[in-house]
Every structure is written in C-alpha cells, then in structure tokens.
Design a protein around this motif. Structure first.
Motif, PDB file in Angstrom:
ATOM      1  N   ILE A  83       0.855  -1.189   0.000  1.00 61.20           N
ATOM      2  CA  ILE A  83       0.000   0.000   0.000  1.00 61.20           C
ATOM      3  C   ILE A  83       0.884   1.230   0.000  1.00 61.20           C
ATOM      4  O   ILE A  83       1.803   1.351   0.807  1.00 61.20           O
ATOM      5  CB  ILE A  83      -0.946   0.006   1.218  1.00 61.20           C
ATOM      6  N   TYR A  84       0.606   2.117  -0.936  1.00 58.90           N
ATOM      7  CA  TYR A  84       1.325   3.380  -1.057  1.00 58.90           C
ATOM      8  C   TYR A  84       0.311   4.487  -0.824  1.00 58.90           C
ATOM      9  O   TYR A  84      -0.714   4.546  -1.504  1.00 58.90           O
ATOM     10  CB  TYR A  84       1.947   3.505  -2.452  1.00 58.90           C
ATOM     11  N   GLN A  85       0.603   5.336   0.149  1.00 56.81           N
ATOM     12  CA  GLN A  85      -0.382   6.343   0.521  1.00 56.81           C
ATOM     13  C   GLN A  85       0.259   7.710   0.640  1.00 56.81           C
ATOM     14  O   GLN A  85       1.370   7.854   1.146  1.00 56.81           O
ATOM     15  CB  GLN A  85      -1.027   5.939   1.845  1.00 56.81           C
ATOM     16  N   LYS A  90      -4.458   6.872  -2.401  1.00 55.33           N
ATOM     17  CA  LYS A  90      -3.877   5.603  -1.972  1.00 55.33           C
ATOM     18  C   LYS A  90      -3.865   4.652  -3.159  1.00 55.33           C
ATOM     19  O   LYS A  90      -4.808   4.603  -3.937  1.00 55.33           O
ATOM     20  CB  LYS A  90      -4.719   5.009  -0.836  1.00 55.33           C
ATOM     21  N   TYR A  91      -2.755   3.897  -3.305  1.00 60.04           N
ATOM     22  CA  TYR A  91      -2.631   2.825  -4.286  1.00 60.04           C
ATOM     23  C   TYR A  91      -2.426   1.529  -3.525  1.00 60.04           C
ATOM     24  O   TYR A  91      -1.627   1.472  -2.595  1.00 60.04           O
ATOM     25  CB  TYR A  91      -1.395   2.995  -5.171  1.00 60.04           C
ATOM     26  N   GLU A  92      -3.113   0.484  -3.951  1.00 59.81           N
ATOM     27  CA  GLU A  92      -2.821  -0.873  -3.499  1.00 59.81           C
ATOM     28  C   GLU A  92      -2.340  -1.633  -4.717  1.00 59.81           C
ATOM     29  O   GLU A  92      -3.078  -1.790  -5.690  1.00 59.81           O
ATOM     30  CB  GLU A  92      -4.074  -1.551  -2.942  1.00 59.81           C
ATOM     31  N   LYS A 192       6.643   4.609  -0.106  1.00 58.78           N
ATOM     32  CA  LYS A 192       5.605   4.031   0.749  1.00 58.78           C
ATOM     33  C   LYS A 192       5.531   4.807   2.061  1.00 58.78           C
ATOM     34  O   LYS A 192       6.543   5.082   2.690  1.00 58.78           O
ATOM     35  CB  LYS A 192       5.936   2.563   1.017  1.00 58.78           C
ATOM     36  N   SER A 194       2.708   4.014   4.342  1.00 63.00           N
ATOM     37  CA  SER A 194       1.925   3.231   5.317  1.00 63.00           C
ATOM     38  C   SER A 194       1.893   1.789   4.908  1.00 63.00           C
ATOM     39  O   SER A 194       2.214   1.442   3.807  1.00 63.00           O
ATOM     40  CB  SER A 194       0.517   3.767   5.447  1.00 63.00           C
TER      41      SER A 194
END
Length: 194
Positions: A83-85, A90-92, A192, A194
């Motif tokens: 997960i990149y927030q 946010k991207y999963e 990243k 979170s």
C-alpha cells in the motif's frame, strides 16, 4: 521449465500464423521434431532452438527475457498487498513484481482518491496505455483538452502519451481498478508511507 518452453514456442508460431511444416522447413528440422518440442515431449538442442528462433525473427535475449517474465504465477493475498499512501490518495498494488518487467509489462493497482484530490500530470503524458474500472464514486478525467465524467460501473481506456489527470470532484471517495502498460520507467507509487 520444459513445459513452458514448448508452450512459448507454440505461442510464437501461432501468433505468426505459420504451420509447423513451414517452420520446420525453414529451420532445417523435421515437422515431427518441432511438434514434439511444442508438446514438451523433448527439449530442443541449443542449435535447434536458435534455428527456430531465427525463423520467427526473435533474438535469443528477447526470447529468454519473455520466457523468464512469463514463467510464473504470482498470487498476492489481500492482506499482503503493498500500500502506497499520500495525502488524499492511496494505491494498493495488485500485480506481482515479475509482471512489471519485460516487453509485456504492466502495473495494476487499486486507486483511491479522496474528495478534491487528483492524480496525473496535466503537462506531460508517458508511453503506454491505461485501463480503469470505476467501482465507487465519480471523477473527471482530463485528457489533453477534453474532460470526461466517469462513475461507478464505467470503464475507461486511453493512450497515455496525451497528458491526463484524474480528479475526484465529488464529495465521496473515488475508487477504481487501474492497469498501466508498459510498467517500465514509470513511478506510479512514489515512496511508501503506510
């Protein structure tokens, strides 16, 4: 590995719409030998493999690069997604690392934009194509000088070379599945947090 080699050779031949007999004649091997190789009954010698690849117009380095990147299935469990927030988005990441390399690479992710947030670059595009499937909310896609409304249930696809921005102009979360190809050279996620 043997099974994958034959399948890949058969796929290359099929994509070129040529028969086993035609390839065998040009490569200087028998049709039955080529058939057995494609069915994984036998493994070709290096010389035979190089002759077949020459007929297909495929260099050995390209063949083995595709062979390597196409040779495994990757399953990413829901709880194991990267997960990149950042503030407001946010991207999963949905695809495995092997899918982001090679000639047929792609990135796939679950995108979430908070109300008022946007992703993209109004001044620059990038190589490739994109496909999005909206699962919640609505947003505007600004593509060059055109603006398109996309909402839950819609899918959208486009060439990425035109500058584009996705903006959540509503008061609800926007969520979509997004696929970008090729993956090489683009940083969709950043660091990243979170």
């Amino acid at each position: 590995m043997k099974a994958k080699l034959g399948a890949l050779l058969r796929a290359i031949r099929s994509s070129r719409h040529i028969t086993i007999k035609e390839v065998a004649g040009k490569a200087g091997v028998s049709s039955s030998l080529l058939s057995q190789i494609e069915r994984n009954r036998i493994s070709p010698s290096l010389d035979t493999l190089l002759q077949i690849l020459e007929v297909y117009g495929v260099t050995p380095d390209k063949f083995f690069k595709d062979y390597e990147t196409n040779s495994r299935v990757e399953i990413i469990k829901r709880d194991d997604r990267k997960i990149y927030q950042r503030k407001g988005f946010k991207y999963e990441k949905l695809c495995g690392d092997s899918q982001t390399r090679g000639n047929h690479s792609f990135n796939a992710f679950f995108l979430e934009l908070a109300p008022g947030q946007l992703r993209g670059d109004a001044g620059n595009g990038h190589l490739g194509r994109e496909l999005g499937i909206v699962v919640k909310g609505s947003a505007q896609l600004v593509y060059g000088e055109e603006t398109y409304e996309i909402q839950k249930g819609d899918s959208v696809s486009f060439f990425s070379q035109i500058p584009h921005v996705i903006q959540n102009s509503s008061d609800q979360i926007f969520q979509a599945y997004w696929v970008v190809t090729p993956a090489d050279g683009e940083d969709y996620f950043g660091e990243k947090t979170s």
